[in-house]
Design a protein around this motif. Structure first.
Motif, PDB file in Angstrom:
ATOM      1  N   ALA A  99       0.839  -1.199   0.000  1.00 63.92           N
ATOM      2  CA  ALA A  99       0.000   0.000   0.000  1.00 63.92           C
ATOM      3  C   ALA A  99       0.873   1.248   0.000  1.00 63.92           C
ATOM      4  O   ALA A  99       1.974   1.254   0.567  1.00 63.92           O
ATOM      5  CB  ALA A  99      -0.898   0.006   1.224  1.00 63.92           C
ATOM      6  N   ARG A 100       0.382   2.304  -0.613  1.00 65.08           N
ATOM      7  CA  ARG A 100       1.106   3.579  -0.647  1.00 65.08           C
ATOM      8  C   ARG A 100       1.372   4.047   0.780  1.00 65.08           C
ATOM      9  O   ARG A 100       0.500   4.020   1.637  1.00 65.08           O
ATOM     10  CB  ARG A 100       0.270   4.610  -1.393  1.00 65.08           C
ATOM     11  CG  ARG A 100       0.941   5.928  -1.494  1.00 65.08           C
ATOM     12  CD  ARG A 100       0.124   6.887  -2.316  1.00 65.08           C
ATOM     13  NE  ARG A 100       0.841   8.136  -2.433  1.00 65.08           N
ATOM     14  CZ  ARG A 100       0.264   9.310  -2.460  1.00 65.08           C
ATOM     15  NH1 ARG A 100      -1.047   9.399  -2.403  1.00 65.08           N
ATOM     16  NH2 ARG A 100       0.986  10.398  -2.563  1.00 65.08           N
ATOM     17  N   GLY A 101       2.614   4.475   1.025  1.00 64.30           N
ATOM     18  CA  GLY A 101       2.995   4.980   2.336  1.00 64.30           C
ATOM     19  C   GLY A 101       3.495   3.905   3.290  1.00 64.30           C
ATOM     20  O   GLY A 101       4.035   4.224   4.347  1.00 64.30           O
ATOM     21  N   ALA A 102       3.334   2.636   2.927  1.00 58.61           N
ATOM     22  CA  ALA A 102       3.782   1.543   3.804  1.00 58.61           C
ATOM     23  C   ALA A 102       5.304   1.423   3.771  1.00 58.61           C
ATOM     24  O   ALA A 102       5.951   1.716   2.769  1.00 58.61           O
ATOM     25  CB  ALA A 102       3.161   0.227   3.355  1.00 58.61           C
ATOM     26  N   THR A 103       5.868   1.000   4.895  1.00 54.16           N
ATOM     27  CA  THR A 103       7.307   0.725   4.951  1.00 54.16           C
ATOM     28  C   THR A 103       7.536  -0.654   4.358  1.00 54.16           C
ATOM     29  O   THR A 103       6.885  -1.621   4.762  1.00 54.16           O
ATOM     30  CB  THR A 103       7.821   0.773   6.396  1.00 54.16           C
ATOM     31  OG1 THR A 103       7.575   2.091   6.910  1.00 54.16           O
ATOM     32  CG2 THR A 103       9.301   0.470   6.459  1.00 54.16           C
ATOM     33  N   VAL A 104       8.424  -0.732   3.375  1.00 47.17           N
ATOM     34  CA  VAL A 104       8.697  -1.999   2.696  1.00 47.17           C
ATOM     35  C   VAL A 104      10.179  -2.328   2.766  1.00 47.17           C
ATOM     36  O   VAL A 104      11.026  -1.437   2.875  1.00 47.17           O
ATOM     37  CB  VAL A 104       8.255  -1.952   1.213  1.00 47.17           C
ATOM     38  CG1 VAL A 104       6.756  -1.836   1.102  1.00 47.17           C
ATOM     39  CG2 VAL A 104       8.936  -0.836   0.453  1.00 47.17           C
ATOM     40  N   LYS A 105      10.465  -3.606   2.716  1.00 47.23           N
ATOM     41  CA  LYS A 105      11.848  -4.078   2.659  1.00 47.23           C
ATOM     42  C   LYS A 105      12.280  -3.973   1.196  1.00 47.23           C
ATOM     43  O   LYS A 105      11.595  -4.455   0.301  1.00 47.23           O
ATOM     44  CB  LYS A 105      11.930  -5.527   3.125  1.00 47.23           C
ATOM     45  CG  LYS A 105      13.351  -6.070   3.166  1.00 47.23           C
ATOM     46  CD  LYS A 105      13.342  -7.584   3.362  1.00 47.23           C
ATOM     47  CE  LYS A 105      13.542  -7.953   4.787  1.00 47.23           C
ATOM     48  NZ  LYS A 105      13.669  -9.418   4.978  1.00 47.23           N
ATOM     49  N   GLY A 119      12.292   1.212   2.835  1.00 48.11           N
ATOM     50  CA  GLY A 119      11.844   2.410   2.153  1.00 48.11           C
ATOM     51  C   GLY A 119      10.347   2.593   2.328  1.00 48.11           C
ATOM     52  O   GLY A 119       9.654   1.729   2.862  1.00 48.11           O
ATOM     53  N   SER A 120       9.856   3.715   1.851  1.00 47.63           N
ATOM     54  CA  SER A 120       8.434   4.036   1.914  1.00 47.63           C
ATOM     55  C   SER A 120       7.860   3.951   0.505  1.00 47.63           C
ATOM     56  O   SER A 120       8.328   4.653  -0.403  1.00 47.63           O
ATOM     57  CB  SER A 120       8.253   5.442   2.478  1.00 47.63           C
ATOM     58  OG  SER A 120       6.897   5.796   2.486  1.00 47.63           O
ATOM     59  N   ALA A 121       6.857   3.097   0.316  1.00 46.94           N
ATOM     60  CA  ALA A 121       6.234   2.937  -1.004  1.00 46.94           C
ATOM     61  C   ALA A 121       5.525   4.232  -1.388  1.00 46.94           C
ATOM     62  O   ALA A 121       4.747   4.773  -0.611  1.00 46.94           O
ATOM     63  CB  ALA A 121       5.249   1.784  -0.979  1.00 46.94           C
ATOM     64  N   MET A 122       5.812   4.730  -2.575  1.00 48.16           N
ATOM     65  CA  MET A 122       5.205   5.980  -3.036  1.00 48.16           C
ATOM     66  C   MET A 122       3.933   5.740  -3.846  1.00 48.16           C
ATOM     67  O   MET A 122       3.245   6.687  -4.215  1.00 48.16           O
ATOM     68  CB  MET A 122       6.213   6.779  -3.851  1.00 48.16           C
ATOM     69  CG  MET A 122       7.412   7.174  -3.002  1.00 48.16           C
ATOM     70  SD  MET A 122       8.601   8.138  -3.910  1.00 48.16           S
ATOM     71  CE  MET A 122       7.700   9.646  -4.126  1.00 48.16           C
ATOM     72  N   GLN A 123       3.642   4.462  -4.096  1.00 50.12           N
ATOM     73  CA  GLN A 123       2.395   4.122  -4.768  1.00 50.12           C
ATOM     74  C   GLN A 123       2.046   2.681  -4.402  1.00 50.12           C
ATOM     75  O   GLN A 123       2.912   1.897  -4.046  1.00 50.12           O
ATOM     76  CB  GLN A 123       2.533   4.370  -6.271  1.00 50.12           C
ATOM     77  CG  GLN A 123       2.512   3.217  -7.179  1.00 50.12           C
ATOM     78  CD  GLN A 123       2.790   3.594  -8.629  1.00 50.12           C
ATOM     79  OE1 GLN A 123       3.293   4.673  -8.946  1.00 50.12           O
ATOM     80  NE2 GLN A 123       2.476   2.694  -9.503  1.00 50.12           N
ATOM     81  N   SER A 124       0.770   2.360  -4.458  1.00 48.91           N
ATOM     82  CA  SER A 124       0.328   1.002  -4.164  1.00 48.91           C
ATOM     83  C   SER A 124       0.611   0.118  -5.360  1.00 48.91           C
ATOM     84  O   SER A 124       0.680   0.596  -6.495  1.00 48.91           O
ATOM     85  CB  SER A 124      -1.173   0.990  -3.867  1.00 48.91           C
ATOM     86  OG  SER A 124      -1.451   1.812  -2.763  1.00 48.91           O
ATOM     87  N   GLY A 125       0.757  -1.178  -5.113  1.00 45.34           N
ATOM     88  CA  GLY A 125       0.988  -2.081  -6.225  1.00 45.34           C
ATOM     89  C   GLY A 125       0.764  -3.533  -5.867  1.00 45.34           C
ATOM     90  O   GLY A 125       0.970  -3.942  -4.729  1.00 45.34           O
TER      91      GLY A 125
END
Length: 158
Positions: A99-105, A119-125
């Motif tokens: 989801a956008r804004g989520a912290t991802v590995k 990092g922080s996802a800048m868009q959902s996917g």
């Protein structure tokens, strides 16, 4: 007497023509899946949320609407879907893995070397989507492919 028989025969012929025309029109109807209830944007579509309704192909331009119930179940609505209305092909998508804004590995792999950061996802996917991610340490924006487990793998050149 002959006149009456002629009138009866003409009446029967007219009824027969109407029945044949009605049967032909019914054969041309296109059955499409439609929401049985209102479905909000971002909501996962379940089997019980879908029903079918007949539409005339010439009335709707049915080519741009989803034709199979199996295409809908388990997918996510991109916008609100209203009961009884046909569903455009671009109104649903695969559910998001990130989801956008989520912290991802974020994983970078090259020649047997693997670097992991966050990092922080800048868009959902969904899995397989190429999305931008902002590195939380440096602020640099990189692009990566969403993996089924929710990590983002950096592609060459990012």
């Amino acid at each position: 007497m002959l006149n009456r028989v002629g009138l009866i025969m003409r009446g029967l012929a007219a009824v027969l023509l109407v029945l044949v025309a009605a049967r032909g029109a019914a054969a041309e109807e296109k059955r499409l899946p439609v929401p049985a209830v209102s479905i909000r944007a971002g909501e996962l579509i379940r089997e019980e949320m879908i029903t079918e309704r007949a539409f005339a192909p010439s009335l709707l331009g049915v080519a741009m609407f989803i034709e199979g119930r199996q295409v809908l179940v388990g997918r996510m609505a991109r916008r609100a879907l209203f009961p009884g209305q046909p569903i455009p092909t671009n109104a649903v998508e695969d559910p998001w893995t990130v989801a956008r804004g989520a912290t991802v590995k974020v994983v970078v792999e090259d020649s047997g070397l693997s670097i992991v950061t966050y990092g922080s996802a800048m868009q959902s996917g969904a899995a397989g989507a190429l999305i931008p991610v902002r590195n939380t340490d440096t602020g640099v924006i990189i692009r990566g492919v969403v993996q089924p487990d929710g990590t983002v793998k950096v592609v060459d050149g990012s």
